[in-house]
Write an enzyme that holds these catalytic residues in place. Sequence first.
Site: not given
Ligand code: 5GP
Length: 337
Positions: A18, A204
């Site tokens: 992410h 998860e």
């Molecule tokens: P972004 O989409 O803002 O670039 O990356 C961070 C976002 O990815 C977090 O706010 C969350 O929505 C999602 N995210 C990051 N790590 C995880 C994880 O381990 N599990 C889940 N379900 N979502 C994650």
Amino acid sequence: MDMEKFIKNMPKVELHAHLNGSLSTKTLLELATLEYGETNNEFQTICRNFQQNQEFSLDECFKKFPIAHALTTTKDGLRRALLSVIRDFSQDNVVYLELRTTPKSTTKMSKVEYLETVLETIRLADSLYPDICVKLLPSIDRSKGIEMAKETMSIVTEAMKTQSDLIKGIDLSGNPAISSFDEYGKILSDAKNNNLKLALHCAEIDNSDETYKMLQFGMDRCGHGTFITSQNLNIAKEKQIPIECCLTSNLKCGTVKSYVEHHFKNLYQSNHPVVLCTDDPGVFDTTLSDEFIIAQKTFNLSTKDLELLSLKAVDVSFADSVEKEFIKQKISKYFND
Ligand code: 5GP
């Protein structure tokens, strides 16, 4: 060459990362200084503490993302953050990266501009870091509700008309304790019909009913799959759904008890398609090399295992066939020269 060095130099494929979770503390500090100046000690301290207190729950983990989000609200901040992330992966010898991010609207940027900035920056990175090929999986954040998800899909559909070489799939992520998968089925079907692959966070947390529904619905890859057991495991196996395993993320979020007990072991030993990924290398203070080193030591993997894992990652990636062949050649050359 010792094994750690061998793994560090190995051409690697990252399929589950992410964007805002991939910012290192160093990058956060640089961005914070540019945004607030040297003197904003409060934010500097927050950034320094970003990777402290590493034993947290999944809920605690979700509280960390706003720190990065606050620094990627402008086009400049987002561009710098993304370039740093691509540089870090490239320096770790990642040769193919599928990066995820949720398009966000901020006071400085609309969702459309967020997506455009990410796509432009990936193209810019192509000349700055030519050894890494980057693709995008826009994320739907399930904690933000269905209307937001519809808006994201409509923006992505529009962007697909000209940028389908970069946008390869849709990620469903966000706090799994919030909202139900049922709401998202229709949108994800639309994505499938629009030639987008589905990489869905699934199992998860321990919610076997939802996991059953998601596996029946189908997906091209499953994020985490930590609690896929019994009947659900049979479905995943029948459908041969590749599972993205994030060892350190799961350990630090407390969803697995130890590396040895990680579900990667049984999946790999039963020949189920699995890939090693970082999830959020900034938040969890890891790299893809670290994850391979941990897996190699914990599960006693041979160099042949490492090669097979890397080639499998290419197979289950969303790259096109020419790209896959190119990456496979790089990997095979490394292992066989
Ligand atoms: P972004 O989409 O803002 O670039 O990356 C961070 C976002 O990815 C977090 O706010 C969350 O929505 C999602 N995210 C990051 N790590 C995880 C994880 O381990 N599990 C889940 N379900 N979502 C994650």
